[in-house]
Write an enzyme that holds these catalytic residues in place. Structure first.
Site, PDB file in Angstrom:
ATOM      1  CD  GLN A 173      -2.957  -1.155   2.248  1.00  0.00           C
ATOM      2  OE1 GLN A 173      -2.656  -1.743   3.278  1.00  0.00           O
ATOM      3  NE2 GLN A 173      -4.107  -0.515   2.108  1.00  0.00           N
ATOM      4  CG  HIS A 179       1.171  -4.617 -13.373  1.00  0.00           C
ATOM      5  ND1 HIS A 179       2.399  -5.103 -12.983  1.00  0.00           N
ATOM      6  CD2 HIS A 179       1.084  -3.374 -12.816  1.00  0.00           C
ATOM      7  CE1 HIS A 179       3.019  -4.209 -12.236  1.00  0.00           C
ATOM      8  NE2 HIS A 179       2.240  -3.154 -12.119  1.00  0.00           N
ATOM      9  CE1 TYR A 232      -9.587  -1.642   9.638  1.00  0.00           C
ATOM     10  CE2 TYR A 232      -9.631   0.737   9.399  1.00  0.00           C
ATOM     11  CZ  TYR A 232      -8.950  -0.448   9.328  1.00  0.00           C
ATOM     12  OH  TYR A 232      -7.635  -0.467   8.958  1.00  0.00           O
ATOM     13  CG  HIS A 242      -0.887  -6.135   5.243  1.00  0.00           C
ATOM     14  ND1 HIS A 242      -1.079  -5.526   6.471  1.00  0.00           N
ATOM     15  CD2 HIS A 242      -1.968  -5.797   4.501  1.00  0.00           C
ATOM     16  CE1 HIS A 242      -2.224  -4.845   6.449  1.00  0.00           C
ATOM     17  NE2 HIS A 242      -2.786  -4.986   5.263  1.00  0.00           N
ATOM     18  CG  ASN A 266      -6.380  -5.269  11.719  1.00  0.00           C
ATOM     19  OD1 ASN A 266      -5.616  -4.947  12.630  1.00  0.00           O
ATOM     20  ND2 ASN A 266      -5.957  -5.639  10.520  1.00  0.00           N
ATOM     21  CD  GLU A 293      -5.059  -2.787   9.570  1.00  0.00           C
ATOM     22  OE1 GLU A 293      -6.140  -2.542   9.011  1.00  0.00           O
ATOM     23  OE2 GLU A 293      -4.194  -3.546   9.089  1.00  0.00           O
ATOM     24  CG  ASN A 341      -3.447  -7.475   8.002  1.00  0.00           C
ATOM     25  OD1 ASN A 341      -3.613  -6.989   9.126  1.00  0.00           O
ATOM     26  ND2 ASN A 341      -4.170  -7.106   6.952  1.00  0.00           N
ATOM     27  CD  GLU A 342      -7.779  -7.035   7.954  1.00  0.00           C
ATOM     28  OE1 GLU A 342      -8.147  -7.113   6.770  1.00  0.00           O
ATOM     29  OE2 GLU A 342      -7.990  -6.039   8.643  1.00  0.00           O
ATOM     30  NE  ARG A 375      -0.068  -4.827  11.904  1.00  0.00           N
ATOM     31  CZ  ARG A 375      -1.149  -5.051  11.145  1.00  0.00           C
ATOM     32  NH1 ARG A 375      -2.114  -4.165  11.113  1.00  0.00           N
ATOM     33  NH2 ARG A 375      -1.260  -6.158  10.467  1.00  0.00           N
TER      34      ARG A 375
HETATM   35  C1  PNW Z   1      -7.843  -3.605   6.518  1.00  0.00           C
HETATM   36  N1  PNW Z   1     -14.077  -4.956   5.564  1.00  0.00           N
HETATM   37  O1  PNW Z   1      -8.649  -4.438   5.763  1.00  0.00           O
HETATM   38  C2  PNW Z   1      -6.457  -3.865   5.964  1.00  0.00           C
HETATM   39  O2  PNW Z   1      -5.627  -4.538   6.864  1.00  0.00           O
HETATM   40  C3  PNW Z   1      -5.791  -2.674   5.373  1.00  0.00           C
HETATM   41  O3  PNW Z   1      -4.779  -3.078   4.495  1.00  0.00           O
HETATM   42  C4  PNW Z   1      -6.811  -1.773   4.721  1.00  0.00           C
HETATM   43  O4  PNW Z   1      -6.245  -0.720   4.025  1.00  0.00           O
HETATM   44  C5  PNW Z   1      -7.723  -1.269   5.819  1.00  0.00           C
HETATM   45  O5  PNW Z   1      -8.330  -2.320   6.508  1.00  0.00           O
HETATM   46  C6  PNW Z   1      -8.822  -0.339   5.336  1.00  0.00           C
HETATM   47  O6  PNW Z   1      -9.690  -1.022   4.474  1.00  0.00           O
HETATM   48  C7  PNW Z   1      -9.995  -4.498   5.788  1.00  0.00           C
HETATM   49  O7  PNW Z   1     -14.586  -5.304   4.488  1.00  0.00           O
HETATM   50  C8  PNW Z   1     -10.582  -4.997   4.653  1.00  0.00           C
HETATM   51  O8  PNW Z   1     -14.800  -4.749   6.587  1.00  0.00           O
HETATM   52  C9  PNW Z   1     -11.927  -5.148   4.587  1.00  0.00           C
HETATM   53  C10 PNW Z   1     -12.708  -4.807   5.670  1.00  0.00           C
HETATM   54  C11 PNW Z   1     -12.127  -4.302   6.822  1.00  0.00           C
HETATM   55  C12 PNW Z   1     -10.762  -4.143   6.875  1.00  0.00           C
END
Ligand code: PNW
Length: 497
Positions: A42, A62, A334, A145, A332, A401, A190-191, A99
């Site tokens: 990223q 690509h 959100y 990642h 992680n 995150e 990661n995830e 991180r």
């Molecule tokens: C994370 N969702 O991924 C990743 O670890 C990062 O690389 C990314 O940039 C960041 O969140 C923001 O998107 C996610 O669908 C991917 O809920 C998908 C989800 C949440 C986090």
């Protein structure tokens, strides 16, 4: 004269009150650590320089039209060339830890240990570690990642093949050997939920292979869990004593709030959490998949005409090997989603969402962001933290995150400031009111960067990056000052208790 004055006093007070809405005015524990997070593909760019090999994100950007703005990570933030400037910014920001992830194919261009080791790649990460050390910033390093060396995908199908386990373990061991003396926290993957569900079912991440829904994603998770365990055991046996670090896997989940207080919706919420977070957390804590996954996938598989469950089975040895492979839980998080009970989706072509059979949706009154999936629901981070505490024997949790996206070109990012203030308030409540052992927090992200299939249309950075300028200049958004202040004072408001 008196009335207007009184009004003014109340008005000022109300402004002050509003500014701090429901912000918690307790201080974070003195040993609590703050950081920021990024990932190699990223931010780095330099996709084909100094001997780096191709990876699956190079290939996808690509050779497909999957990325929204048709962009790539070829240059991204150009952190490969601008790392000194970035490390200076991190110093100025005042983080306790950083991180970041290693680009596997920058170190091992083919992915294999017996291909050649790329000295320039090794040197790049050594320099980042030195720059961090110079500033007293701890390193948290993610091995994977999402940027798998393309050759491993081509040779044996990447994470769908058991061959991956040893190839990954060799890479992990090399990383421990090369960098481990300066790394406090290691993250294997990661995830894995996103790697498997989006990489092999809905096609929203590389390698975007969607030909066997309901099957490939479970194979992917099975292989990744074994690869994770193998790397953990290597660290545990040969490096922990001398290097003194911690190692884990990072898992992502929303909080799934029951859509009503009906017990059926509570069951739906729990099942959804088990199928997402429990899919990986249950094995590393208890040794095997959650019972609800084992039962439901087996039952549906048989009805669909399979001879056995689409969810692979671990041997007794594998269960022993995987159990306990975490020194802390990396979370992680959100956003929050509502979960509502539904009748089971009819038997037909397999799909993981059918295995779950839970309706999920968002509350339309929740504040949005630049990402359609990301609604601002601060109390969700408290609930998910408490759920993890209660479900997995009160582990140490590091929030690896958490962050908010804007559309770019916004420097006065007051909604991001609000997001951090409100989410961190709920982290304080989790710590002090619910007794959750959260010890550190990383904001996603340090810089605006390449947001996977959304390209450069969603910006998560504390620092803005101008992607149309070849110099890729960085400019702090307002949230930089706010985050700086939190780190300096351990306090979210003007004055803590
Ligand atoms: C994370 N969702 O991924 C990743 O670890 C990062 O690389 C990314 O940039 C960041 O969140 C923001 O998107 C996610 O669908 C991917 O809920 C998908 C989800 C949440 C986090």
């Amino acid at each position: 004269m008196f009335l207007p004055k009184l009004f003014l006093v109340f008005y000022t007070l109300s402004l002050f009150w509003k500014k701090n809405e429901c912000a918690d005015n307790r201080k974070f524990p003195s040993e609590f650590k703050f950081g920021v997070a990024t990932a190699s593909y990223q931010i780095e760019g330099g996709w084909n320089v100094d001997g780096k090999g191709e990876n699956i994100w190079d290939r996808l950007t690509h050779e497909t039209n999957l990325v929204k703005d048709n962009s790539t990570g070829n240059v991204a933030c150009d952190s490969y060339h601008k790392y000194k400037e970035d490390l200076a910014l991190l110093g100025d920001l005042g983080v306790d830890f950083y991180r970041f992830s290693l680009s596997w194919s920058r170190i091992l261009p083919t992915g294999y240990i017996d291909g050649q080791i790329n000295d320039a790649g090794v040197k790049y990460y050594e320099e980042i570690l030195s720059e961090l050390e110079k500033r007293g910033i701890e390193a948290m390093v993610t091995l994977y990642h999402w940027d798998l060396p393309q050759k491993l995908q081509d040779d044996f199908g990447g994470v769908l093949n058991d061959t991956f386990i040893e190839v990954f373990a060799n890479y992990a061991q090399l990383a421990f050997e090369l960098f481990g003396s300066r790394v406090k926290h290691w993250v294997t993957f990661n995830e894995p939920f996103i790697i498997c569900q989006q990489g092999y079912e809905n096609g929203l991440k590389a390698p975007a292979i969607t030909k066997a829904p309901g099957i490939d994603l479970y194979t992917c998770a099975h292989v990744i869990l074994k690869a994770h365990a193998k790397a953990y055991r290597i660290y545990d046996k040969s490096y922990r004593k001398t290097q003194n670090g911690k190692i884990t896997i990072v898992l992502n989940t929303d909080w799934f709030e029951p859509a009503s207080s009906d017990s059926k919706d509570l069951e739906a919420s729990e099942r959804k959490l088990q199928f997402q977070f429990g899919w990986f957390a249950h094995p590393i804590v208890y040794g095997n998949y959650p019972q609800v996954m084992i039962d439901r996938i087996e039952e549906r598989s048989i009805k669909e005409g399979f001879k056995e469950s689409r969810l692979p089975k671990f041997t007794d040895n594998e269960i022993e090997d995987i159990k306990g492979t975490y020194d802390f839980i990396g979370l992680n998080h959100y956003t929050t989603t509502l979960a509502e009970w539904s009748t089971d989706i009819a038997i037909g072509k397999p799909k993981s969402t059918k295995d779950i059979s839970v309706n999920i949706f968002k509350n339309s009154s929740w504040e949005g962001s630049a990402s359609n999936w990301l609604k601002v629901v601060p109390w969700g981070i408290r609930k998910i933290s408490k759920w993890i505490k209660d479900t997995y024997k009160n582990p140490e949790i590091i929030i690896t995150e958490n962050g908010y996206s804007d559309v770019g070109g916004i420097f006065d990012d007051s909604r991001r400031v609000n997001y951090y203030r409100e989410y961190l308030s709920n982290v304080l409540k989790a710590i002090y009111d619910d007794g959750v052992n959260i010890t550190a927090y990383a904001a996603w992200s340090f810089l605006d960067n390449f947001e996977w299939l959304n390209g450069y249309t969603e910006k998560f950075g504390l620092y803005s990056v101008n992607f149309s300028d070849p110099e890729r200049p960085r400019t702090p958004k307002s949230s930089v000052n706010y985050y700086k202040n939190i780190m300096a004072t351990k306090c979210l408001v003007d004055q803590c208790l």
